[in-house]
Design a protein around this motif. Structure first.
Motif, mmCIF file in Angstrom:
data_model
loop_
_atom_site.group_PDB
_atom_site.id
_atom_site.type_symbol
_atom_site.label_atom_id
_atom_site.label_comp_id
_atom_site.label_asym_id
_atom_site.label_seq_id
_atom_site.Cartn_x
_atom_site.Cartn_y
_atom_site.Cartn_z
ATOM 1 N N TYR A 151 -81.812 25.666 64.043
ATOM 2 C CA TYR A 151 -80.967 24.545 63.610
ATOM 3 C C TYR A 151 -80.515 23.731 64.828
ATOM 4 O O TYR A 151 -80.512 22.484 64.809
ATOM 5 N N GLN A 152 -80.140 24.449 65.884
ATOM 6 C CA GLN A 152 -79.666 23.772 67.092
ATOM 7 C C GLN A 152 -80.768 22.903 67.698
ATOM 8 O O GLN A 152 -80.531 21.750 68.085
ATOM 9 N N GLN A 153 -81.975 23.436 67.759
ATOM 10 C CA GLN A 153 -83.104 22.683 68.320
ATOM 11 C C GLN A 153 -83.471 21.477 67.460
ATOM 12 O O GLN A 153 -83.953 20.466 67.976
ATOM 13 N N SER A 154 -83.247 21.600 66.163
ATOM 14 C CA SER A 154 -83.589 20.491 65.261
ATOM 15 C C SER A 154 -82.448 19.477 65.135
ATOM 16 O O SER A 154 -82.576 18.486 64.412
ATOM 17 N N GLY A 155 -81.340 19.727 65.832
ATOM 18 C CA GLY A 155 -80.243 18.767 65.840
ATOM 19 C C GLY A 155 -79.158 19.011 64.813
ATOM 20 O O GLY A 155 -78.192 18.245 64.731
ATOM 21 N N ASP A 156 -79.277 20.075 64.039
ATOM 22 C CA ASP A 156 -78.277 20.384 63.011
ATOM 23 C C ASP A 156 -77.255 21.353 63.607
ATOM 24 O O ASP A 156 -77.303 22.559 63.369
ATOM 25 N N GLU A 157 -76.321 20.805 64.373
ATOM 26 C CA GLU A 157 -75.369 21.644 65.094
ATOM 27 C C GLU A 157 -74.403 22.367 64.152
ATOM 28 O O GLU A 157 -73.996 23.499 64.418
ATOM 29 N N GLU A 158 -74.020 21.705 63.070
ATOM 30 C CA GLU A 158 -73.071 22.325 62.143
ATOM 31 C C GLU A 158 -73.648 23.591 61.522
ATOM 32 O O GLU A 158 -72.986 24.632 61.441
ATOM 33 N N SER A 159 -74.901 23.505 61.058
ATOM 34 C CA SER A 159 -75.548 24.689 60.479
ATOM 35 C C SER A 159 -75.723 25.776 61.525
ATOM 36 O O SER A 159 -75.598 26.974 61.220
ATOM 37 N N ALA A 160 -76.010 25.360 62.755
ATOM 38 C CA ALA A 160 -76.152 26.333 63.831
ATOM 39 C C ALA A 160 -74.843 27.083 64.057
ATOM 40 O O ALA A 160 -74.828 28.319 64.180
ATOM 41 N N LEU A 161 -73.748 26.361 64.089
ATOM 42 C CA LEU A 161 -72.446 26.999 64.297
ATOM 43 C C LEU A 161 -72.120 27.967 63.161
ATOM 44 O O LEU A 161 -71.548 29.047 63.393
ATOM 45 N N ILE A 162 -72.483 27.589 61.936
ATOM 46 C CA ILE A 162 -72.230 28.472 60.788
ATOM 47 C C ILE A 162 -73.011 29.776 60.935
ATOM 48 O O ILE A 162 -72.480 30.877 60.706
ATOM 49 N N ASP A 163 -74.286 29.674 61.339
ATOM 50 C CA ASP A 163 -75.101 30.889 61.487
ATOM 51 C C ASP A 163 -74.595 31.767 62.628
ATOM 52 O O ASP A 163 -74.568 33.002 62.511
ATOM 53 N N PHE A 164 -74.189 31.166 63.738
ATOM 54 C CA PHE A 164 -73.668 31.965 64.849
ATOM 55 C C PHE A 164 -72.373 32.672 64.436
ATOM 56 O O PHE A 164 -72.142 33.831 64.801
ATOM 57 N N ALA A 165 -71.541 31.970 63.650
ATOM 58 C CA ALA A 165 -70.300 32.586 63.164
ATOM 59 C C ALA A 165 -70.609 33.753 62.230
ATOM 60 O O ALA A 165 -69.966 34.816 62.303
ATOM 61 N N ARG A 166 -71.587 33.591 61.338
ATOM 62 C CA ARG A 166 -71.974 34.676 60.433
ATOM 63 C C ARG A 166 -72.511 35.871 61.219
ATOM 64 O O ARG A 166 -72.223 37.030 60.879
ATOM 65 N N ALA A 167 -73.295 35.596 62.250
ATOM 66 C CA ALA A 167 -73.829 36.685 63.067
ATOM 67 C C ALA A 167 -72.702 37.464 63.730
ATOM 68 O O ALA A 167 -72.733 38.700 63.790
#
Length: 297
Positions: free
Chosen positions: A125-141
């Motif tokens: 997600y981060q590489q594709s520019g979707d920072e919000e989704s990336a932050l959600i996944d890191f928080a879930r992890a």
């Protein structure tokens, strides 16, 4: 006269004599049969039934060949997750982040709290520019595993990029408590501290990063920028010379050193470094602009 005596003396017996002889033979055969039946033991029917049952039971209970092991549902699910994550890594390596995200999502459909799949999808997600989704996944992890250092580092990098430097420092401090010898974490925290003006903390972190990884060029570049900001050109030049030695094809090193030479009035040396930076990175407009300022002198 008996039948066999008549035969022996070659006399032809009469019909009554023949009949009598036959009767005698039949009687002898019956007697012999009775003798055999009386001398051979007869197995009782119950014994035969018991024997049959024992044979059947023996056949039923006899061990068969080694059975083929059946994988447990947990092992099968783990194998499927591994395959999907591996597929996602392949897509990500080729730059196909959409397919990578899809593969990681399928893996999470099998095991929703799989930390590796969450981190990898967050990176995609981060590489594709979707920072919000990336932050959600890191928080879930991190909810699934608070000690997931990769999730802490990746989230901190996003925070730095977004200017949320204190949140980045907090994540990196937690990560360093778990892995105190990771130079990349000190480097990133040094950058965050530098961004928020905590220069002393930044210098401490960058120096520790260099101590742990003497060839970590970016740490030299960041510390040189810090020195340059405090007008310590000698220290900045020392770091940039070490950086150029460690990574002679780094355009940023030459551009920054050219800036130091320019500020010191050493224009010939500045032009040499700017020329090298442009040669290595011709599409960066900043290097061209800064070189143009040197020509004005």
């Amino acid at each position: 006269t008996p039948f066999w005596v008549l035969v022996f003396i070659n006399e032809v017996p009469s019909v009554p004599t023949l009949i009598g002889g036959a009767v005698v033979l039949v009687v002898v055969a019956v007697v012999a049969l009775l003798v055999v039946c009386l001398t051979v033991p007869i197995t009782p029917r119950s014994t035969l039934q018991a024997t049959s049952i024992a044979v059947v039971a023996s056949a039923t209970l006899a061990p068969s060949a080694t059975p083929t092991p059946i994988p447990s549902p947990t092992a099968a699910a783990s194998s499927e997750v591994t395959e999907l994550v591996t597929a996602g890594e392949g897509y990500a390596a080729s730059g196909d982040y959409e397919q990578a995200i899809d593969a990681y999502t399928q893996a999470l459909g099998v095991e929703e709290d799989n930390v590796e799949a969450l981190v990898k999808r967050g990176e995609a997600y981060q590489q594709s520019g979707d920072e919000e989704s990336a932050l959600i996944d890191f928080a879930r992890a991190l909810e699934a595993d608070p000690k997931a250092v990769v999730a802490l580092r990746n989230r901190a990098a996003l925070y730095v990029a977004r200017g949320d430097t204190q949140a980045a420092v907090d994540d990196l401090t937690s990560a360093l408590a778990l892995t105190p010898d990771d130079a990349s974490l000190y480097l990133l925290r040094g950058k965050a501290n530098l961004q928020q003006g905590a220069n002393e903390d930044a210098q401490t972190d960058l120096t520790q990063a260099i101590t742990l990884a003497p060839d970590l060029v970016e740490a030299y570049v960041q510390r040189a920028s810090l020195f340059l900001g405090s007008d310590d050109r000698a220290a900045a030049l020392a770091d940039l010379k070490l950086a150029a030695k460690a990574e002679p094809d780094n355009a940023q090193v030459y551009a920054l050193r050219g800036r130091v030479y320019r500020d010191e009035g050493k224009y010939d040396l500045a032009l040499v470094d700017y020329r090298k930076a442009i040669e290595l990175d011709p599409d960066n407009p900043l290097w061209h602009t800064e070189r143009a300022t040197v020509y004005q002198w």
